[in-house]
Design a protein around this motif. Structure first.
Motif, PDB file in Angstrom:
ATOM      1  N   ILE A  31       0.851  -1.195   0.000  1.00 58.00           N
ATOM      2  CA  ILE A  31       0.000   0.000   0.000  1.00 58.00           C
ATOM      3  C   ILE A  31       0.886   1.243   0.000  1.00 58.00           C
ATOM      4  CG2 ILE A  31      -1.852   1.252   1.176  1.00 58.00           C
ATOM      5  CD1 ILE A  31      -2.622  -1.616   0.169  1.00 58.00           C
ATOM      6  N   SER A  32       1.916   1.238   0.817  1.00 56.87           N
ATOM      7  CA  SER A  32       2.843   2.365   0.885  1.00 56.87           C
ATOM      8  C   SER A  32       3.522   2.602  -0.462  1.00 56.87           C
ATOM      9  CB  SER A  32       3.898   2.120   1.960  1.00 56.87           C
ATOM     10  OG  SER A  32       4.851   3.155   1.971  1.00 56.87           O
ATOM     11  N   ARG A  33       3.963   1.548  -1.107  1.00 57.74           N
ATOM     12  CA  ARG A  33       4.617   1.701  -2.423  1.00 57.74           C
ATOM     13  C   ARG A  33       3.657   2.284  -3.456  1.00 57.74           C
ATOM     14  NH1 ARG A  33       7.437  -3.106  -0.696  1.00 57.74           N
ATOM     15  NH2 ARG A  33       5.835  -4.434  -1.616  1.00 57.74           N
ATOM     16  N   TRP A  34       2.394   1.868  -3.405  1.00 61.42           N
ATOM     17  CA  TRP A  34       1.410   2.441  -4.324  1.00 61.42           C
ATOM     18  C   TRP A  34       1.226   3.924  -4.040  1.00 61.42           C
ATOM     19  CZ3 TRP A  34      -2.946  -1.687  -3.412  1.00 61.42           C
ATOM     20  CH2 TRP A  34      -2.602  -2.881  -4.040  1.00 61.42           C
ATOM     21  N   GLU A  35       1.033   4.259  -2.772  1.00 65.15           N
ATOM     22  CA  GLU A  35       0.764   5.646  -2.410  1.00 65.15           C
ATOM     23  C   GLU A  35       1.943   6.569  -2.700  1.00 65.15           C
ATOM     24  OE1 GLU A  35      -2.565   4.838   1.078  1.00 65.15           O
ATOM     25  OE2 GLU A  35      -0.675   5.799   1.621  1.00 65.15           O
ATOM     26  N   ASN A  36       3.144   6.030  -2.675  1.00 67.60           N
ATOM     27  CA  ASN A  36       4.338   6.831  -2.941  1.00 67.60           C
ATOM     28  C   ASN A  36       4.828   6.698  -4.379  1.00 67.60           C
ATOM     29  OD1 ASN A  36       4.972   8.103  -0.306  1.00 67.60           O
ATOM     30  ND2 ASN A  36       4.935   5.980   0.360  1.00 67.60           N
ATOM     31  N   ALA A  37       3.994   6.122  -5.231  1.00 69.44           N
ATOM     32  CA  ALA A  37       4.261   5.993  -6.669  1.00 69.44           C
ATOM     33  C   ALA A  37       5.558   5.237  -6.970  1.00 69.44           C
ATOM     34  CB  ALA A  37       4.260   7.361  -7.342  1.00 69.44           C
ATOM     35  N   LEU A  38       5.914   4.295  -6.098  1.00 71.62           N
ATOM     36  CA  LEU A  38       7.074   3.452  -6.367  1.00 71.62           C
ATOM     37  C   LEU A  38       6.681   2.270  -7.247  1.00 71.62           C
ATOM     38  CD1 LEU A  38       8.675   3.480  -2.815  1.00 71.62           C
ATOM     39  CD2 LEU A  38       9.307   4.861  -4.815  1.00 71.62           C
ATOM     40  N   THR A  39       5.439   1.823  -7.080  1.00 65.79           N
ATOM     41  CA  THR A  39       4.838   0.809  -7.940  1.00 65.79           C
ATOM     42  C   THR A  39       3.393   1.219  -8.165  1.00 65.79           C
ATOM     43  OG1 THR A  39       4.145  -0.582  -6.084  1.00 65.79           O
ATOM     44  CG2 THR A  39       6.306  -1.069  -7.056  1.00 65.79           C
ATOM     45  N   ALA A  40       2.726   0.525  -9.062  1.00 63.71           N
ATOM     46  CA  ALA A  40       1.317   0.827  -9.339  1.00 63.71           C
ATOM     47  C   ALA A  40       0.494  -0.448  -9.198  1.00 63.71           C
ATOM     48  CB  ALA A  40       1.154   1.396 -10.742  1.00 63.71           C
ATOM     49  N   PRO A  41      -0.693  -0.327  -8.637  1.00 57.23           N
ATOM     50  CA  PRO A  41      -1.565  -1.501  -8.520  1.00 57.23           C
ATOM     51  C   PRO A  41      -2.091  -1.909  -9.894  1.00 57.23           C
ATOM     52  CG  PRO A  41      -2.720   0.461  -7.804  1.00 57.23           C
ATOM     53  CD  PRO A  41      -1.302   0.870  -8.078  1.00 57.23           C
ATOM     54  N   ASP A  42      -2.317  -3.213 -10.061  1.00 60.29           N
ATOM     55  CA  ASP A  42      -2.947  -3.655 -11.295  1.00 60.29           C
ATOM     56  C   ASP A  42      -4.460  -3.456 -11.168  1.00 60.29           C
ATOM     57  OD1 ASP A  42      -3.937  -5.832  -9.806  1.00 60.29           O
ATOM     58  OD2 ASP A  42      -2.442  -7.220 -10.597  1.00 60.29           O
ATOM     59  N   LEU A  43      -5.167  -3.749 -12.226  1.00 60.71           N
ATOM     60  CA  LEU A  43      -6.609  -3.492 -12.245  1.00 60.71           C
ATOM     61  C   LEU A  43      -7.335  -4.295 -11.169  1.00 60.71           C
ATOM     62  CD1 LEU A  43      -9.031  -2.108 -13.475  1.00 60.71           C
ATOM     63  CD2 LEU A  43      -9.123  -3.901 -15.210  1.00 60.71           C
ATOM     64  N   THR A  44      -6.936  -5.526 -10.963  1.00 62.58           N
ATOM     65  CA  THR A  44      -7.572  -6.345  -9.932  1.00 62.58           C
ATOM     66  C   THR A  44      -7.399  -5.706  -8.559  1.00 62.58           C
ATOM     67  OG1 THR A  44      -7.178  -8.353 -11.210  1.00 62.58           O
ATOM     68  CG2 THR A  44      -7.611  -8.636  -8.862  1.00 62.58           C
ATOM     69  N   ASP A  45      -6.197  -5.254  -8.263  1.00 59.60           N
ATOM     70  CA  ASP A  45      -5.956  -4.602  -6.975  1.00 59.60           C
ATOM     71  C   ASP A  45      -6.725  -3.294  -6.862  1.00 59.60           C
ATOM     72  OD1 ASP A  45      -4.322  -6.552  -5.827  1.00 59.60           O
ATOM     73  OD2 ASP A  45      -2.511  -5.719  -6.736  1.00 59.60           O
ATOM     74  N   LEU A  46      -6.807  -2.546  -7.948  1.00 64.57           N
ATOM     75  CA  LEU A  46      -7.583  -1.299  -7.913  1.00 64.57           C
ATOM     76  C   LEU A  46      -9.048  -1.572  -7.594  1.00 64.57           C
ATOM     77  CD1 LEU A  46      -6.194   0.833 -10.869  1.00 64.57           C
ATOM     78  CD2 LEU A  46      -6.196   1.432  -8.448  1.00 64.57           C
ATOM     79  N   LEU A  47      -9.597  -2.618  -8.159  1.00 64.86           N
ATOM     80  CA  LEU A  47     -10.988  -2.977  -7.871  1.00 64.86           C
ATOM     81  C   LEU A  47     -11.151  -3.354  -6.401  1.00 64.86           C
ATOM     82  CD1 LEU A  47     -11.820  -5.033 -11.070  1.00 64.86           C
ATOM     83  CD2 LEU A  47     -12.835  -2.841 -10.410  1.00 64.86           C
ATOM     84  N   LEU A  48     -10.189  -4.102  -5.864  1.00 63.30           N
ATOM     85  CA  LEU A  48     -10.240  -4.469  -4.450  1.00 63.30           C
ATOM     86  C   LEU A  48     -10.160  -3.235  -3.558  1.00 63.30           C
ATOM     87  CD1 LEU A  48      -7.892  -7.587  -4.474  1.00 63.30           C
ATOM     88  CD2 LEU A  48     -10.374  -7.585  -4.132  1.00 63.30           C
ATOM     89  N   VAL A  49      -9.268  -2.310  -3.899  1.00 58.17           N
ATOM     90  CA  VAL A  49      -9.117  -1.077  -3.121  1.00 58.17           C
ATOM     91  C   VAL A  49     -10.407  -0.268  -3.172  1.00 58.17           C
ATOM     92  CG1 VAL A  49      -7.921   1.147  -3.011  1.00 58.17           C
ATOM     93  CG2 VAL A  49      -6.607  -0.948  -3.339  1.00 58.17           C
ATOM     94  N   ALA A  50     -10.965  -0.099  -4.344  1.00 58.09           N
ATOM     95  CA  ALA A  50     -12.205   0.671  -4.483  1.00 58.09           C
ATOM     96  C   ALA A  50     -13.320   0.064  -3.634  1.00 58.09           C
ATOM     97  CB  ALA A  50     -12.620   0.740  -5.957  1.00 58.09           C
ATOM     98  N   ASP A  51     -13.454  -1.259  -3.686  1.00 59.07           N
ATOM     99  CA  ASP A  51     -14.479  -1.922  -2.881  1.00 59.07           C
ATOM    100  C   ASP A  51     -14.215  -1.744  -1.395  1.00 59.07           C
ATOM    101  OD1 ASP A  51     -15.936  -2.802  -5.058  1.00 59.07           O
ATOM    102  OD2 ASP A  51     -15.092  -4.825  -5.032  1.00 59.07           O
ATOM    103  N   ALA A  52     -12.971  -1.921  -0.982  1.00 59.97           N
ATOM    104  CA  ALA A  52     -12.625  -1.817   0.437  1.00 59.97           C
ATOM    105  C   ALA A  52     -12.845  -0.411   0.976  1.00 59.97           C
ATOM    106  CB  ALA A  52     -11.170  -2.240   0.656  1.00 59.97           C
ATOM    107  N   LEU A  53     -12.655   0.584   0.122  1.00 60.32           N
ATOM    108  CA  LEU A  53     -12.803   1.973   0.553  1.00 60.32           C
ATOM    109  C   LEU A  53     -14.200   2.526   0.278  1.00 60.32           C
ATOM    110  CD1 LEU A  53      -9.353   3.392  -0.602  1.00 60.32           C
ATOM    111  CD2 LEU A  53     -10.037   2.656   1.697  1.00 60.32           C
ATOM    112  N   GLY A  54     -15.006   1.768  -0.449  1.00 58.65           N
ATOM    113  CA  GLY A  54     -16.368   2.216  -0.737  1.00 58.65           C
ATOM    114  C   GLY A  54     -16.429   3.383  -1.694  1.00 58.65           C
TER     115      GLY A  54
END
Length: 62
Positions: A31-54
């Motif tokens: 999560i930290s790497r995504w937020e600091n633009a060191l890596t990027a989540p793939d589409l599956t992870d983005l969908l999981l994040v969106a669901d988890a955050l509502g």
């Protein structure tokens, strides 16, 4: 940009990186790497994040 959107949505939801990671079965360091633009989540992870955050997926990719 996506990382900033994830961070803002996570904070608005009142979640820590650890809690978000637990909800989507990812390490808080990921999560930290995504937020600091060191890596990027793939589409599956983005969908999981969106669901988890509502939030709509579109809010994370704008």
């Amino acid at each position: 940009m996506i990382g900033l959107q994830i961070r803002n949505a996570r904070r608005a939801a009142g979640l820590s990186q650890m809690t978000l990671g637990e909800r989507i079965n990812r390490d808080h360091k990921t999560i930290s790497r995504w937020e600091n633009a060191l890596t990027a989540p793939d589409l599956t992870d983005l969908l999981l994040v969106a669901d988890a955050l509502g939030v709509p997926l579109a809010d994370l990719v704008r």
